[in-house]
Design a protein around this motif. Structure first.
Motif, PDB file in Angstrom:
ATOM      1  N   LEU A 182      -9.737 -10.497 -13.811  1.00  0.00           N
ATOM      2  CA  LEU A 182      -8.921  -9.602 -14.631  1.00  0.00           C
ATOM      3  C   LEU A 182      -9.194  -8.144 -14.278  1.00  0.00           C
ATOM      4  CD1 LEU A 182      -6.979  -9.076 -16.979  1.00  0.00           C
ATOM      5  CD2 LEU A 182      -8.946  -9.184 -18.527  1.00  0.00           C
ATOM      6  N   LEU A 183     -10.467  -7.780 -14.212  1.00  0.00           N
ATOM      7  CA  LEU A 183     -10.810  -6.397 -13.882  1.00  0.00           C
ATOM      8  C   LEU A 183     -10.385  -6.051 -12.456  1.00  0.00           C
ATOM      9  CD1 LEU A 183     -14.364  -6.163 -15.524  1.00  0.00           C
ATOM     10  CD2 LEU A 183     -12.213  -5.222 -16.385  1.00  0.00           C
ATOM     11  N   GLY A 184     -10.587  -6.987 -11.536  1.00  0.00           N
ATOM     12  CA  GLY A 184     -10.193  -6.752 -10.156  1.00  0.00           C
ATOM     13  C   GLY A 184      -8.695  -6.564  -9.998  1.00  0.00           C
ATOM     14  N   SER A 185      -7.921  -7.266 -10.801  1.00  0.00           N
ATOM     15  CA  SER A 185      -6.464  -7.128 -10.760  1.00  0.00           C
ATOM     16  C   SER A 185      -6.004  -5.812 -11.374  1.00  0.00           C
ATOM     17  CB  SER A 185      -5.813  -8.300 -11.506  1.00  0.00           C
ATOM     18  OG  SER A 185      -6.170  -9.539 -10.937  1.00  0.00           O
ATOM     19  N   LEU A 186      -6.577  -5.472 -12.530  1.00  0.00           N
ATOM     20  CA  LEU A 186      -6.157  -4.262 -13.231  1.00  0.00           C
ATOM     21  C   LEU A 186      -6.465  -3.006 -12.435  1.00  0.00           C
ATOM     22  CD1 LEU A 186      -7.228  -5.102 -16.904  1.00  0.00           C
ATOM     23  CD2 LEU A 186      -4.905  -5.017 -15.989  1.00  0.00           C
ATOM     24  N   ILE A 187      -7.542  -3.035 -11.667  1.00  0.00           N
ATOM     25  CA  ILE A 187      -7.949  -1.820 -10.956  1.00  0.00           C
ATOM     26  C   ILE A 187      -7.264  -1.682  -9.610  1.00  0.00           C
ATOM     27  CG2 ILE A 187      -9.936  -2.646  -9.599  1.00  0.00           C
ATOM     28  CD1 ILE A 187     -11.468  -0.190 -10.781  1.00  0.00           C
ATOM     29  N   ARG A 188      -6.530  -2.699  -9.167  1.00  0.00           N
ATOM     30  CA  ARG A 188      -5.910  -2.627  -7.846  1.00  0.00           C
ATOM     31  C   ARG A 188      -4.952  -1.438  -7.705  1.00  0.00           C
ATOM     32  NH1 ARG A 188      -4.070  -7.558  -3.941  1.00  0.00           N
ATOM     33  NH2 ARG A 188      -3.265  -6.270  -2.269  1.00  0.00           N
ATOM     34  N   PRO A 189      -4.077  -1.165  -8.683  1.00  0.00           N
ATOM     35  CA  PRO A 189      -3.234   0.038  -8.551  1.00  0.00           C
ATOM     36  C   PRO A 189      -4.048   1.327  -8.470  1.00  0.00           C
ATOM     37  CG  PRO A 189      -2.375  -1.424 -10.247  1.00  0.00           C
ATOM     38  CD  PRO A 189      -3.732  -1.939  -9.892  1.00  0.00           C
ATOM     39  N   VAL A 190      -5.231   1.337  -9.099  1.00  0.00           N
ATOM     40  CA  VAL A 190      -6.097   2.514  -9.015  1.00  0.00           C
ATOM     41  C   VAL A 190      -6.542   2.721  -7.569  1.00  0.00           C
ATOM     42  CG1 VAL A 190      -8.259   3.558  -9.803  1.00  0.00           C
ATOM     43  CG2 VAL A 190      -6.856   2.227 -11.393  1.00  0.00           C
ATOM     44  N   GLY A 191      -6.859   1.618  -6.880  1.00  0.00           N
ATOM     45  CA  GLY A 191      -7.206   1.720  -5.472  1.00  0.00           C
ATOM     46  C   GLY A 191      -6.078   2.321  -4.661  1.00  0.00           C
ATOM     47  N   GLY A 192      -4.845   1.920  -4.983  1.00  0.00           N
ATOM     48  CA  GLY A 192      -3.684   2.488  -4.296  1.00  0.00           C
ATOM     49  C   GLY A 192      -3.513   3.972  -4.591  1.00  0.00           C
ATOM     50  N   ARG A 193      -3.699   4.356  -5.863  1.00  0.00           N
ATOM     51  CA  ARG A 193      -3.566   5.761  -6.251  1.00  0.00           C
ATOM     52  C   ARG A 193      -4.642   6.619  -5.573  1.00  0.00           C
ATOM     53  NH1 ARG A 193       1.182   7.763  -8.030  1.00  0.00           N
ATOM     54  NH2 ARG A 193       1.820   6.985 -10.073  1.00  0.00           N
ATOM     55  N   LEU A 194      -5.884   6.123  -5.575  1.00  0.00           N
ATOM     56  CA  LEU A 194      -6.960   6.864  -4.928  1.00  0.00           C
ATOM     57  C   LEU A 194      -6.688   7.028  -3.436  1.00  0.00           C
ATOM     58  CD1 LEU A 194     -10.085   5.292  -6.671  1.00  0.00           C
ATOM     59  CD2 LEU A 194      -9.222   7.629  -6.952  1.00  0.00           C
TER      60      LEU A 194
END
Length: 443
Positions: free
Chosen positions: A275-287
């Motif tokens: 769940l955490l790995g999925s939710l943070i994936r867009p953050v990786g894209g934004r960064l």
């Protein structure tokens, strides 16, 4: 609605994007996420089904690891044809078909999921669920065509992250069933997904579009295969997405086998990391959009190596709290890396187009052409990393009864990925013309 085709599409034109393109692209993105989400849930279905398979099923831990490995393998292999299906049939049309096809493995699992079924039958049905893994490739290829380069990191990260959430969601459904009714009712999990599959197909039919300009390009596919960056990114994607999907499949079994957790105890813990790995994936894209995909990817691999060291220590010390902390950190980092690597792919090919002397829409079109062709191959090879993780766990538990040896191999691989990212994209950025405005460090 059967003829729902958009004849012209130019997302790099800011006027077009502002007046029409963004609204259409975002609508397609949301319903792509829905379909891909269900696809991920079905692909990882057997990570949940094995928690229901008690001693009465007569399958040992190695056999269960092989079941989930079979689903992982098929999911990786079908990504290549799914990638090219978008251009052949249209993104909307293929999303409808790929969603409806998920009824086959779900109904098959509903039919066979009981003690006394032969192991070969379970393997065959687990293989069928692999088609859910193909949804990712077609969805990412489709959404890649809708968005301009400046927003691809966010859009692809959100699309992938929303799909990846299908992993913890199916695990939460399994937890709810085991927690309320016990481990003898796996068919309830399957019954929940049957109407959701139909919903995803209906929404795709009503609200998605086909892009006429998106066509299969054999020349682009061959060029992408010959380009060394395709293979470098495939290795990096093994380290990010391969780790995510491999750990998602195996986590519950590791908790049961190495730490003696009951099905309910395992199910209550397995969903947190995915769940955490999925939710943070867009953050990786934004960064990656802001600081450069290569920089974020390198930092991610270094941190993954450190988290793996924590897991190795916890595994040797038999400390479940420390093990969970390290493993959860791994999931979060794979999510960040997933987003940043998928930002890198279109950026790399756009940079190479600029280096060839192209500019403006010509460079953007060439970048889209080659990155779209490369994504299917990169996604397929990356998913094979999940197979490698499952097989490594199977071998490690067969030989020593713990997963420690497997984690040592993962630590070594993250070291390789860190070195590769630095050496290819950060150590000495390739020279490009001044008008390129972009080096590999920024991809």
């Amino acid at each position: 609605m059967a003829g729902r085709w958009i004849e012209t599409w130019d997302p790099e034109d800011e006027t077009f994007w502002r007046e029409k393109g963004e609204r259409v692209a975002r609508r397609n993105l949301w319903f792509s996420v829905l379909s891909e989400h269900i696809g991920f849930s079905i692909w990882t279905l057997w990570s949940v089904m094995v928690l229901f398979m008690g001693p009465e099923y007569g399958i040992d831990p190695a056999g269960k690891f092989f079941l989930i490995s079979t689903a992982t393998l098929v999911g990786a292999l079908v990504r290549v044809p799914y990638t090219f299906a978008v251009a052949r049939f249209g993104g909307r049309n293929w999303t409808i078909f790929s969603a409806v096809s998920l009824l086959v493995p779900t109904l098959a699992a509903f039919w066979v999921m009981e003690p006394g079924t032969s192991y070969g039958t379970f393997v065959a049905v687990a293989a069928l669920t692999g088609i859910g893994g193909g949804n990712f490739a077609s969805s990412m290829t489709n959404i890649n065509a809708f968005f301009p380069l400046r927003q691809k990191g966010w859009a692809l990260g959100l699309n992938a992250g929303g799909g990846n959430i299908g992993v913890p969601v199916v695990q939460l459904v399994g937890l709810l069933v085991i927690g309320t009714l016990g481990a003898s009712h796996p068919r309830i999990v399957l019954g929940v997904y049957l109407p959701l599959i139909v919903l995803a197909a209906v929404c795709a039919a009503l609200y998605m579009d086909n892009l006429r300009p998106v066509k299969n390009d054999t020349g682009a596919a061959l060029e992408a295969v010959r380009d060394p960056h395709t293979w470098v990114m495939s290795v990096l994607y093994i380290g990010t997405f391969g780790s995510f999907i491999g750990y998602s499949f195996a986590f519950g079994l590791v908790l049961q086998t190495q730490f003696g957790r009951t099905p309910l105890q395992a199910a209550s813990l397995t969903f947190i990391g995915p769940l955490l790995g999925s939710l943070i994936r867009p953050v990786g894209g934004r960064l990656a959009d802001r600081y450069g995909g290569a920089r974020i990817t390198l930092a991610t691999f270094v941190a993954m190596a450190a988290a793996t060291g924590v897991v190795i220590h916890a595994s040797g010390a038999a400390s479940l709290p420390v093990f969970l902390t390290g493993f959860t950190a791994l999931f979060v980092l794979t999510g960040l890396g997933n987003g940043s690597t998928y930002k890198m792919i279109p950026g790399i090919f756009h940079t190479k187009a600029l280096a060839r002397g192209l500019d403006g829409e010509a460079a953007a079109a060439r970048g889209r052409r080659l990155s779209g062709a490369a994504m299917g191959l990169i996604g397929a090879v990356g998913a094979l990393g999940g197979l490698a993780i499952n097989l490594a766990f199977r071998q490690s538990f067969q030989v020593s009864g713990t997963g420690t040896a497997a984690f040592w191999s993962f630590l070594a691989f993250y070291g390789v990925c860190s070195t590769l990212t630095w050496a290819v994209y950060l150590r000495r950025p390739a020279p490009v013309p001044a008008r390129a405005q972009l080096g590999y460090a920024e991809v």
